[in-house]
Design a protein around this motif. Structure first.
Motif, short mmCIF file in Angstrom:
data_model
loop_
_atom_site.label_atom_id
_atom_site.label_comp_id
_atom_site.label_asym_id
_atom_site.label_seq_id
_atom_site.Cartn_x
_atom_site.Cartn_y
_atom_site.Cartn_z
N MET A 213 0.84 -1.18 0.00
CA MET A 213 0.00 0.00 0.00
C MET A 213 0.89 1.25 0.00
SD MET A 213 -3.11 0.79 2.50
CE MET A 213 -3.45 2.42 3.04
N ILE A 214 0.52 2.20 -0.81
CA ILE A 214 1.28 3.45 -0.91
C ILE A 214 0.79 4.42 0.16
CG2 ILE A 214 1.85 5.41 -2.38
CD1 ILE A 214 1.37 3.59 -4.78
N THR A 215 1.73 4.99 0.88
CA THR A 215 1.39 5.95 1.92
C THR A 215 1.73 7.36 1.46
OG1 THR A 215 3.56 5.85 2.96
CG2 THR A 215 1.91 4.23 3.71
N LEU A 216 1.22 8.35 2.16
CA LEU A 216 1.52 9.74 1.86
C LEU A 216 3.01 10.00 2.00
CD1 LEU A 216 0.49 12.53 1.12
CD2 LEU A 216 0.02 12.94 3.53
N GLU A 217 3.63 9.39 2.99
CA GLU A 217 5.07 9.55 3.18
C GLU A 217 5.86 9.01 1.99
OE1 GLU A 217 3.08 8.15 5.62
OE2 GLU A 217 2.98 9.98 6.82
N MET A 218 5.40 7.88 1.45
CA MET A 218 6.07 7.31 0.27
C MET A 218 5.96 8.26 -0.91
SD MET A 218 4.80 3.34 0.59
CE MET A 218 5.55 2.79 -0.93
N ILE A 219 4.79 8.81 -1.12
CA ILE A 219 4.58 9.73 -2.23
C ILE A 219 5.46 10.96 -2.08
CG2 ILE A 219 2.91 11.27 -3.35
CD1 ILE A 219 0.79 9.10 -2.77
N GLU A 220 5.52 11.49 -0.87
CA GLU A 220 6.38 12.65 -0.62
C GLU A 220 7.84 12.31 -0.88
OE1 GLU A 220 5.37 13.89 3.34
OE2 GLU A 220 3.50 14.83 2.67
#
Length: 92
Positions: free
Chosen positions: A1-8
């Motif tokens: 699952m992709i998290t907001l932290e990963m996207i940042e």
């Protein structure tokens, strides 16, 4: 699952200082269309490491999105309408 932290983290790459040779080469990525859609996302993430920053051959590519830009569907529809109008004018 992709998290907001990963996207940042994905978006924080600076292409001016990134070692392009260490980025995943999307040109060598082979898609497995037999996988269910959710598994395809995981597969691409596993292979590319960063779906926003990769390379194609020797060219580094970073995807950025303008939140003020119109939706891609609208841009493509406008483009196709203009192309059709030009094509119709040529035929006349």
């Amino acid at each position: 699952m992709i998290t907001l932290e990963m996207i940042e983290d994905f978006m924080s790459v600076n292409m001016n200082t990134a070692d392009v040779g260490k980025l995943a080469d999307i040109g060598t990525l082979e898609f497995d269309h037999t996988l269910p859609v959710q598994e395809r996302v995981s597969y691409v993430l596993q292979k590319l490491k960063n779906p926003f920053c990769f390379r194609y051959g020797e060219m580094g590519i970073k995807l950025e999105f303008d939140e003020q830009a119109p939706p891609i569907a609208e841009v493509l529809a406008d483009y196709l309408i203009r192309k059709k109008a030009v094509y119709n004018c040529v035929l006349l």
